[in-house]
Design a protein around this motif. Structure first.
Motif, PDB file in Angstrom:
ATOM      1  N   ARG A 174      -8.857  24.929 -14.958  1.00 36.82           N
ATOM      2  CA  ARG A 174      -8.037  24.271 -13.954  1.00 36.82           C
ATOM      3  C   ARG A 174      -8.856  23.893 -12.722  1.00 36.82           C
ATOM      4  NH1 ARG A 174      -5.391  22.974 -17.308  1.00 36.82           N
ATOM      5  NH2 ARG A 174      -3.274  23.559 -17.889  1.00 36.82           N
ATOM      6  N   LEU A 175     -10.096  24.383 -12.644  1.00 36.13           N
ATOM      7  CA  LEU A 175     -10.893  24.127 -11.460  1.00 36.13           C
ATOM      8  C   LEU A 175     -12.367  24.177 -11.823  1.00 36.13           C
ATOM      9  CD1 LEU A 175     -11.031  23.776  -8.354  1.00 36.13           C
ATOM     10  CD2 LEU A 175     -11.058  26.275  -8.192  1.00 36.13           C
ATOM     11  N   ILE A 176     -13.121  23.174 -11.370  1.00 31.52           N
ATOM     12  CA  ILE A 176     -14.562  23.119 -11.592  1.00 31.52           C
ATOM     13  C   ILE A 176     -15.229  22.861 -10.252  1.00 31.52           C
ATOM     14  CG2 ILE A 176     -16.459  21.886 -12.711  1.00 31.52           C
ATOM     15  CD1 ILE A 176     -14.456  21.088 -14.920  1.00 31.52           C
ATOM     16  N   ASP A 177     -16.168  23.709  -9.886  1.00 31.23           N
ATOM     17  CA  ASP A 177     -16.994  23.512  -8.708  1.00 31.23           C
ATOM     18  C   ASP A 177     -18.435  23.804  -9.094  1.00 31.23           C
ATOM     19  OD1 ASP A 177     -15.543  22.652  -6.366  1.00 31.23           O
ATOM     20  OD2 ASP A 177     -14.442  24.548  -6.493  1.00 31.23           O
ATOM     21  N   ALA A 178     -19.305  22.831  -8.895  1.00 26.28           N
ATOM     22  CA  ALA A 178     -20.700  22.991  -9.278  1.00 26.28           C
ATOM     23  C   ALA A 178     -21.558  22.036  -8.469  1.00 26.28           C
ATOM     24  CB  ALA A 178     -20.888  22.736 -10.773  1.00 26.28           C
ATOM     25  N   THR A 179     -22.845  22.290  -8.460  1.00 28.31           N
ATOM     26  CA  THR A 179     -23.818  21.338  -7.945  1.00 28.31           C
ATOM     27  C   THR A 179     -24.557  20.757  -9.138  1.00 28.31           C
ATOM     28  OG1 THR A 179     -24.100  22.532  -5.866  1.00 28.31           O
ATOM     29  CG2 THR A 179     -25.853  21.008  -6.509  1.00 28.31           C
ATOM     30  N   VAL A 180     -24.505  19.457  -9.280  1.00 25.73           N
ATOM     31  CA  VAL A 180     -25.122  18.756 -10.410  1.00 25.73           C
ATOM     32  C   VAL A 180     -26.109  17.745  -9.858  1.00 25.73           C
ATOM     33  CG1 VAL A 180     -24.735  17.271 -12.412  1.00 25.73           C
ATOM     34  CG2 VAL A 180     -23.067  19.053 -11.836  1.00 25.73           C
ATOM     35  N   GLY A 181     -27.378  17.929 -10.181  1.00 27.72           N
ATOM     36  CA  GLY A 181     -28.395  17.007  -9.680  1.00 27.72           C
ATOM     37  C   GLY A 181     -28.436  16.930  -8.169  1.00 27.72           C
ATOM     38  N   GLY A 182     -28.125  18.027  -7.495  1.00 23.82           N
ATOM     39  CA  GLY A 182     -28.165  18.049  -6.039  1.00 23.82           C
ATOM     40  C   GLY A 182     -26.908  17.552  -5.361  1.00 23.82           C
ATOM     41  N   LEU A 183     -25.903  17.134  -6.127  1.00 20.05           N
ATOM     42  CA  LEU A 183     -24.643  16.640  -5.564  1.00 20.05           C
ATOM     43  C   LEU A 183     -23.497  17.550  -5.971  1.00 20.05           C
ATOM     44  CD1 LEU A 183     -25.036  12.821  -6.312  1.00 20.05           C
ATOM     45  CD2 LEU A 183     -25.548  14.011  -4.173  1.00 20.05           C
ATOM     46  N   ALA A 192     -33.781  17.121 -24.725  1.00 21.58           N
ATOM     47  CA  ALA A 192     -32.782  17.690 -23.825  1.00 21.58           C
ATOM     48  C   ALA A 192     -31.467  16.943 -24.040  1.00 21.58           C
ATOM     49  CB  ALA A 192     -33.230  17.562 -22.370  1.00 21.58           C
ATOM     50  N   ILE A 193     -30.380  17.608 -23.716  1.00 18.28           N
ATOM     51  CA  ILE A 193     -29.065  17.001 -23.885  1.00 18.28           C
ATOM     52  C   ILE A 193     -28.496  16.624 -22.519  1.00 18.28           C
ATOM     53  CG2 ILE A 193     -26.717  17.287 -24.748  1.00 18.28           C
ATOM     54  CD1 ILE A 193     -28.776  17.210 -26.931  1.00 18.28           C
ATOM     55  N   GLN A 194     -28.063  15.392 -22.408  1.00 19.06           N
ATOM     56  CA  GLN A 194     -27.307  14.947 -21.248  1.00 19.06           C
ATOM     57  C   GLN A 194     -25.841  14.854 -21.641  1.00 19.06           C
ATOM     58  OE1 GLN A 194     -29.039  11.206 -20.009  1.00 19.06           O
ATOM     59  NE2 GLN A 194     -30.435  12.220 -18.579  1.00 19.06           N
ATOM     60  N   TRP A 195     -24.989  15.419 -20.810  1.00 15.78           N
ATOM     61  CA  TRP A 195     -23.547  15.380 -21.027  1.00 15.78           C
ATOM     62  C   TRP A 195     -22.954  14.422 -19.995  1.00 15.78           C
ATOM     63  CZ3 TRP A 195     -22.079  18.055 -25.287  1.00 15.78           C
ATOM     64  CH2 TRP A 195     -22.977  19.019 -25.756  1.00 15.78           C
ATOM     65  N   ASP A 247     -28.613  21.002 -18.252  1.00 15.10           N
ATOM     66  CA  ASP A 247     -28.789  22.419 -17.936  1.00 15.10           C
ATOM     67  C   ASP A 247     -29.850  22.641 -16.868  1.00 15.10           C
ATOM     68  OD1 ASP A 247     -26.865  23.706 -19.484  1.00 15.10           O
ATOM     69  OD2 ASP A 247     -28.103  23.627 -21.279  1.00 15.10           O
ATOM     70  N   SER A 248     -30.836  21.741 -16.795  1.00  7.35           N
ATOM     71  CA  SER A 248     -31.936  21.927 -15.854  1.00  7.35           C
ATOM     72  C   SER A 248     -31.566  21.584 -14.420  1.00  7.35           C
ATOM     73  CB  SER A 248     -33.132  21.067 -16.280  1.00  7.35           C
ATOM     74  OG  SER A 248     -32.789  19.684 -16.251  1.00  7.35           O
ATOM     75  N   ALA A 249     -30.368  21.038 -14.211  1.00 15.26           N
ATOM     76  CA  ALA A 249     -30.014  20.581 -12.859  1.00 15.26           C
ATOM     77  C   ALA A 249     -28.560  20.858 -12.530  1.00 15.26           C
ATOM     78  CB  ALA A 249     -30.307  19.092 -12.724  1.00 15.26           C
ATOM     79  N   ASN A 283     -26.497  31.414  -9.848  1.00 18.78           N
ATOM     80  CA  ASN A 283     -27.775  31.867 -10.360  1.00 18.78           C
ATOM     81  C   ASN A 283     -28.651  30.741 -10.874  1.00 18.78           C
ATOM     82  OD1 ASN A 283     -27.126  34.470  -9.756  1.00 18.78           O
ATOM     83  ND2 ASN A 283     -26.383  34.984 -11.803  1.00 18.78           N
ATOM     84  N   GLY A 284     -28.272  29.506 -10.589  1.00 18.40           N
ATOM     85  CA  GLY A 284     -29.110  28.384 -10.977  1.00 18.40           C
ATOM     86  C   GLY A 284     -28.898  27.979 -12.422  1.00 18.40           C
ATOM     87  N   PRO A 285     -29.780  27.099 -12.962  1.00 22.16           N
ATOM     88  CA  PRO A 285     -29.611  26.556 -14.293  1.00 22.16           C
ATOM     89  C   PRO A 285     -29.587  27.646 -15.361  1.00 22.16           C
ATOM     90  CG  PRO A 285     -31.261  25.334 -13.049  1.00 22.16           C
ATOM     91  CD  PRO A 285     -30.950  26.566 -12.269  1.00 22.16           C
ATOM     92  N   ALA A 286     -28.757  27.461 -16.361  1.00 22.91           N
ATOM     93  CA  ALA A 286     -28.693  28.364 -17.497  1.00 22.91           C
ATOM     94  C   ALA A 286     -28.294  27.569 -18.717  1.00 22.91           C
ATOM     95  CB  ALA A 286     -27.693  29.490 -17.234  1.00 22.91           C
ATOM     96  N   SER A 287     -28.819  27.948 -19.877  1.00 24.54           N
ATOM     97  CA  SER A 287     -28.544  27.231 -21.103  1.00 24.54           C
ATOM     98  C   SER A 287     -27.057  27.236 -21.417  1.00 24.54           C
ATOM     99  CB  SER A 287     -29.321  27.876 -22.257  1.00 24.54           C
ATOM    100  OG  SER A 287     -29.029  27.234 -23.476  1.00 24.54           O
ATOM    101  N   GLY A 288     -26.508  26.075 -21.728  1.00 28.61           N
ATOM    102  CA  GLY A 288     -25.117  25.963 -22.117  1.00 28.61           C
ATOM    103  C   GLY A 288     -24.151  25.725 -20.979  1.00 28.61           C
TER     104      GLY A 288
END
Length: 266
Positions: free
Chosen positions: A66-75, A114-117, A138-140, A157-162
């Protein structure tokens, strides 16, 4: 031709090529088999992966997100039951008029892919309207944890696989429940009212069936549609071989299976 999008390849590959609004890129959609085209130097190959299309149904899919908060590629990326926002772009789900999502394999470090989603939602399909576009790797990506966050992972904790895939699937789940169900109902209503509509840039759905550049099928001749290999395939009744496809990356292509089912059931 000023609007970015997938257009027939001027090199004659038989696929669609991405026009970025200024020039043609090296990305074909989908990539022709066997490397049948000549590549320019320093090309960046993109292989499209299978991505879910209403896998668990709109009512059952992704119910816990119901809620997503993240930093993706610095944004900052934020999505909830009202809005999806990324960087300086935001859009309320009730205003979304087209959606697209897919996964792409791109060259990664140490020679490993690498996989881009990729997730997109916008207004005015095919006309270059406003949109929210998120490319997740995953790297960003870093999740931000708080009591309302309901994605698995280690917040902060920064980037993590999956993690990238989980965030992407969370966006897709919200989109399916909060936008796609409405879009399919609206599009089906227009067709049932006698209108012919362009879905996914190249497929016309009309009261008598569907048609594309060289194929026309009546409703009786259609058994359904499936997603496979980065394409949405429309299957003909009495045959196991699909007769028509639309690239999954096209606006609203992911709606086609549900839209055809709704119209056939009407």
């Amino acid at each position: 031709m000023s609007q970015p999008g997938w257009y027939p390849d001027p090199a004659g590959s038989g696929s669609l090529r991405w026009w970025n609004g200024t020039h043609w890129t090296e990305n074909l959609n989908p990539e022709p088999p066997g490397g049948s085209r000549r590549r320019a130097p320093a090309s960046r190959r993109t292989d499209y992966q299978a991505a879910p299309v209403q896998e668990a149904g709109w009512d059952a899919g992704q119910e816990t997100v119901r809620l997503i908060d993240a930093t993706v590629g610095g944004l900052l990326l934020h999505a909830d039951e009202q809005v999806v926002a990324y960087g300086g772009s935001s859009m309320a789900w009730v205003h979304v008029e087209w959606v697209a999502y897919w996964a792409a394999s791109v060259p990664g470090g140490y020679g490993r892919p690498a996989i881009q989603w990729i997730f997109q939602a916008g207004r005015h399909p095919f006309l270059g309207g406003p949109k929210v576009e998120v490319v997740i790797e995953d790297s960003a990506i870093t999740l931000h944890g708080h009591p309302g966050a309901q994605l698995d992972g280690a917040p902060g904790n920064g980037p993590a696989s999956g993690v990238a895939e989980r965030v992407w699937r969370g966006l897709v789940g919200l989109c399916q429940v909060l936008a796609e169900r409405r879009l399919v109902s609206e599009l089906a209503g227009r067709v049932l009212a006698g209108e012919s509509i362009d879905v996914a840039h190249g497929l016309t759905v009309h009261p008598g069936g569907v048609r594309a550049e060289q194929v026309s099928l009546s409703w009786r001749a259609i058994s359904g549609a499936v997603l496979e290999g980065g394409r949405v395939w429309i299957q003909q009744s009495g045959s196991t071989t699909p007769v028509l496809y639309v690239p999954q990356q096209n606006p609203n292509a992911v709606l086609i299976p549900a839209l055809l089912a709704a119209l056939q059931a009407a």
